[in-house]
Scaffold this motif. Structure first.
Motif, PDB file in Angstrom:
ATOM      1  N   ALA A 342      71.663  32.186 -10.124  1.00 13.86           N
ATOM      2  CA  ALA A 342      71.888  31.093  -9.168  1.00 13.86           C
ATOM      3  C   ALA A 342      71.886  31.592  -7.732  1.00 13.86           C
ATOM      4  N   VAL A 343      72.510  32.741  -7.478  1.00 12.85           N
ATOM      5  CA  VAL A 343      72.539  33.297  -6.114  1.00 12.85           C
ATOM      6  C   VAL A 343      71.129  33.624  -5.649  1.00 12.85           C
ATOM      7  N   LEU A 344      70.368  34.282  -6.485  1.00 11.82           N
ATOM      8  CA  LEU A 344      68.990  34.640  -6.104  1.00 11.82           C
ATOM      9  C   LEU A 344      68.155  33.384  -5.852  1.00 11.82           C
ATOM     10  N   MET A 345      68.297  32.390  -6.704  1.00 11.91           N
ATOM     11  CA  MET A 345      67.504  31.177  -6.530  1.00 11.91           C
ATOM     12  C   MET A 345      67.946  30.406  -5.290  1.00 11.91           C
ATOM     13  N   ALA A 346      69.244  30.370  -5.002  1.00 10.60           N
ATOM     14  CA  ALA A 346      69.730  29.671  -3.807  1.00 10.60           C
ATOM     15  C   ALA A 346      69.163  30.306  -2.537  1.00 10.60           C
ATOM     16  N   ILE A 347      69.105  31.633  -2.504  1.00  9.33           N
ATOM     17  CA  ILE A 347      68.544  32.318  -1.338  1.00  9.33           C
ATOM     18  C   ILE A 347      67.069  31.966  -1.176  1.00  9.33           C
ATOM     19  N   VAL A 348      66.338  31.954  -2.277  1.00  9.65           N
ATOM     20  CA  VAL A 348      64.913  31.609  -2.218  1.00  9.65           C
ATOM     21  C   VAL A 348      64.736  30.146  -1.809  1.00  9.65           C
ATOM     22  N   VAL A 349      65.580  29.263  -2.337  1.00  4.23           N
ATOM     23  CA  VAL A 349      65.481  27.841  -2.022  1.00  4.23           C
ATOM     24  C   VAL A 349      65.700  27.587  -0.539  1.00  4.23           C
ATOM     25  N   ALA A 354      59.409  24.927  -0.043  1.00  7.07           N
ATOM     26  CA  ALA A 354      58.565  24.493  -1.155  1.00  7.07           C
ATOM     27  C   ALA A 354      59.168  24.883  -2.500  1.00  7.07           C
ATOM     28  N   VAL A 355      59.882  26.005  -2.523  1.00  4.53           N
ATOM     29  CA  VAL A 355      60.500  26.441  -3.779  1.00  4.53           C
ATOM     30  C   VAL A 355      61.569  25.442  -4.219  1.00  4.53           C
ATOM     31  N   LEU A 402      74.384  27.004  -8.091  1.00  6.56           N
ATOM     32  CA  LEU A 402      73.180  26.823  -7.281  1.00  6.56           C
ATOM     33  C   LEU A 402      73.370  25.727  -6.246  1.00  6.56           C
ATOM     34  N   VAL A 403      73.890  24.572  -6.650  1.00  6.91           N
ATOM     35  CA  VAL A 403      74.043  23.446  -5.727  1.00  6.91           C
ATOM     36  C   VAL A 403      75.032  23.772  -4.620  1.00  6.91           C
ATOM     37  N   ASN A 404      76.202  24.284  -4.988  1.00  5.64           N
ATOM     38  CA  ASN A 404      77.217  24.582  -3.981  1.00  5.64           C
ATOM     39  C   ASN A 404      76.773  25.688  -3.035  1.00  5.64           C
ATOM     40  N   LEU A 405      76.142  26.722  -3.571  1.00  5.65           N
ATOM     41  CA  LEU A 405      75.738  27.845  -2.737  1.00  5.65           C
ATOM     42  C   LEU A 405      74.599  27.444  -1.798  1.00  5.65           C
ATOM     43  N   THR A 406      73.710  26.581  -2.253  1.00 10.78           N
ATOM     44  CA  THR A 406      72.642  26.098  -1.371  1.00 10.78           C
ATOM     45  C   THR A 406      73.224  25.351  -0.182  1.00 10.78           C
ATOM     46  N   VAL A 407      74.212  24.488  -0.432  1.00  8.37           N
ATOM     47  CA  VAL A 407      74.880  23.777   0.663  1.00  8.37           C
ATOM     48  C   VAL A 407      75.575  24.768   1.592  1.00  8.37           C
ATOM     49  N   VAL A 431      69.278  35.152   6.269  1.00  8.86           N
ATOM     50  CA  VAL A 431      70.173  34.958   5.125  1.00  8.86           C
ATOM     51  C   VAL A 431      71.190  36.079   5.038  1.00  8.86           C
ATOM     52  N   THR A 432      70.725  37.326   5.125  1.00  5.20           N
ATOM     53  CA  THR A 432      71.632  38.469   4.932  1.00  5.20           C
ATOM     54  C   THR A 432      72.574  38.672   6.108  1.00  5.20           C
ATOM     55  N   LYS A 433      72.140  38.344   7.315  1.00  4.61           N
ATOM     56  CA  LYS A 433      72.963  38.599   8.499  1.00  4.61           C
ATOM     57  C   LYS A 433      73.883  37.437   8.856  1.00  4.61           C
ATOM     58  N   VAL A 434      73.483  36.203   8.521  1.00  4.64           N
ATOM     59  CA  VAL A 434      74.242  35.036   8.972  1.00  4.64           C
ATOM     60  C   VAL A 434      74.663  34.137   7.807  1.00  4.64           C
ATOM     61  N   ARG A 435      73.686  33.677   7.057  1.00  2.00           N
ATOM     62  CA  ARG A 435      73.974  32.605   6.094  1.00  2.00           C
ATOM     63  C   ARG A 435      74.943  33.029   5.001  1.00  2.00           C
ATOM     64  N   ILE A 436      74.827  34.245   4.494  1.00  2.00           N
ATOM     65  CA  ILE A 436      75.697  34.671   3.408  1.00  2.00           C
ATOM     66  C   ILE A 436      77.161  34.652   3.832  1.00  2.00           C
ATOM     67  N   GLN A 437      77.437  35.050   5.071  1.00  2.00           N
ATOM     68  CA  GLN A 437      78.822  35.035   5.539  1.00  2.00           C
ATOM     69  C   GLN A 437      79.392  33.625   5.522  1.00  2.00           C
ATOM     70  N   TYR A 438      78.596  32.655   5.951  1.00  2.00           N
ATOM     71  CA  TYR A 438      79.076  31.274   5.980  1.00  2.00           C
ATOM     72  C   TYR A 438      79.059  30.634   4.592  1.00  2.00           C
TER      73      TYR A 438
END
Length: 522
Positions: A342-349, A354-355, A402-407, A431-438
């Motif tokens: 789920a984590v890997l797919m959320a990052i790709v999404v 398009a993914v 997946l849903v919660n992590l995407t949000v 993603v690695t520098k900003v989004r993951i922290q939030y």
């Protein structure tokens, strides 16, 4: 319009290609019919399916309405009155963690008509929406909260003007997860006792070894769940057009209490004892209210006697703990696999739009497939050991994470993401520098949902596929009228699940204070 629909169609086409391939490769197992056979069976059964769909949808929607309404009201109380949360949250967790294989027969005996199915649907959505709403209400912008207070606004005005608006994206994320869950909850209720509905049709198809009909009913259920998910998503986009474009996710209430460790420990202990007292009183009250026969309805004193003071208490504990060990291993492996995917797919999404349009319909289909129907088939394909259970548990864990992590990944402030981009950073660097922290709060919120769900999924898999662990023990105890074992096992599952939930919360607080910008200023 075509550009928006095409990726989803591509994803579903990929599912069909894989389906065709598996039906050919595993033809000897007779567990996976071809899509053509399944569609033909659906057409042949269209009249019966139509009547059953109406029954199941009504049960699911009644439970969906009442379960979500109760969750939203309780979430508001939790945010406004933290003391209420400290006492009642464990009860909410317990309601989520009670194994369906234990509570469903009791509900069928206690409640009349369709109430058992509606109650199971409500229980299936309640906790997910509660967690999502609480997280959303507490993600409000601290500056906006302080501004309302500075102008003399009351706590209720702050709630109405600031917190509810901030909570809507998270709330709708919970409602999207809850929509398929309500349908599955109603079906499980029908599966264990009803005269009509899709769950009853599943039982009849499985007992007759009609594989194509079983898959056809499962496909219809998946389509219904996908429609409910899509409808909730459309409503969310209309009501929260700002979601994912917030300039600041906020820090919530900036007021904190800085008391000593001993004081906090005493306070926590006090609230824990209050929760236990409320639980025991509620348990006794429900037994008295419904005037249940003591032969199958056990009191807390009965459970304690069975586990600790009975002549065979030692053997009882050994049996329960041995089964618990199997269940914990099953749940842990499935949870780790499901979360990692789920984590890997959320990052790709988040990084490749398009993914999301291609794979999210596939994810919805995976979440919507009724496990009560698919677990035996999954066992045939992957075996009745750890691998088969891991697949089942991972399916349970994957979708809410997946849903919660995407949000959460999309809640990162736009200016912070633009800074990384302006300095030549790629979407992956953003993603690695900003989004993951939030996204860490969303990850922990997902864990609070997924860990009890993993244990529930493991017990379901053990019931339907492996014949080992607590899930199998509970069903065998019920079928052989060993109600002491049934109730003691259910209590053990709840206690372990609540303990793991508390452990996640204990880890979450220091991690968020250290690694997330929105908590570091607290």
């Amino acid at each position: 319009m075509i550009k928006r629909v095409l990726p989803g169609a591509v994803g579903l086409a990929l599912v069909l290609v894989v389906w065709f391939a598996l039906s050919g490769l595993l033809a000897d197992l007779r567990a996976i019919p071809s899509p053509v056979d399944v569609v033909g069976q659906i057409w042949d059964d269209r009249s019966a399916l139509a009547s059953n769909i109406g029954v199941t949808l009504r049960e699911a929607m009644v439970g969906y309405l009442w379960g979500n309404l109760a969750a939203i009201v309780l979430a508001v109380l939790f945010v406004r009155l933290p003391a209420v949360e400290r006492v009642l949250l464990r009860l909410a967790i317990a309601s989520y963690c009670v194994p369906l294989v234990a509570i469903a027969p009791i509900l069928v005996v206690v409640l009349p008509g369709d109430a058992p199915k509606e109650t199971l649907a409500a229980l299936s959505v309640f906790f997910t929406t509660l967690v999502a709403t609480v997280v959303g209400l507490r993600s409000s912008d601290a500056t906006a909260v302080d501004l309302v207070r500075a102008y003399g606004g009351s706590a209720w005005q702050t709630l109405w003007l600031v917190r509810i608006r901030a909570a809507l994206p998270s709330l709708f994320a919970g409602l999207r997860i809850a929509a398929p869950a309500a349908l599955l909850g109603a079906i499980i209720g029908e599966y264990l006792g009803a005269s009509q509905g899709l769950g009853v049709a599943l039982v009849q198809a499985q007992s007759s070894f009609e594989v194509a009909r079983t898959w056809g009913i499962a496909l219809v259920i998946s389509a219904l769940a996908g429609l409910l998910y899509a409808a909730t998503s459309v409503i969310a986009r209309l009501l929260t057009p700002w979601a994912g474009r917030l300039l600041d996710v906020g820090t919530g209430d900036t007021s904190t209490r800085r008391s000593g460790r001993l004081a906090r420990a005493l306070e926590t202990t006090g609230f824990l004892l209050a929760s236990v007292a409320v639980t025991l009183l509620g348990w006794y009250a429900l037994l008295r209210l419904f005037d249940l026969n003591g032969y199958f309805a056990k009191t807390p004193a009965d459970v304690f006697h069975y586990a600790f003071s009975d002549a065979d208490a030692g053997a009882h504990r050994d049996e329960l703990l041995a089964a618990l060990k199997v269940t914990l291993v099953d749940a842990a492996v499935g949870y780790l696999v499901g979360t990692a995917v789920a984590v890997l797919m959320a990052i790709v999404v988040v990084t490749v739009r398009a993914v999301e349009q291609t794979m999210m319909p596939v994810a919805v289909v995976m979440r919507s497939v009724p496990l009560v129907a698919m677990a035996p088939l999954i066992a045939l394909v992957f075996g009745r050991g750890l691998v088969g259970v891991t697949v089942i548990v991972a399916l349970v864990v994957f979708f809410p994470t997946l849903v919660n992590l995407t949000v959460g990944l999309r809640a990162a402030p736009t200016p912070a993401c633009e800074v990384v981009t302006s300095m030549g950073g790629s979407a992956f660097h953003t993603v690695t520098k900003v989004r993951i922290q939030y996204a860490l709060p969303a990850l922990f919120a997902s864990a609070r949902i997924a860990v009890p769900a993993a244990i529930g999924g493991a017990t379901l898999a053990e019931w339907l596929a492996t014949g080992k662990g607590l899930g199998s023990l509970l069903v065998v105890a019920y079928s052989s009228s060993r109600f002491g074992t049934l109730w003691a096992g259910a209590v053990l599952v709840v206690v372990v699940s609540v303990g793991l939930y508390a452990l996640i919360g204990a880890v979450e607080r220091p991690v968020l204070r250290r690694y997330t910008p929105q908590h570091s200023t607290r």
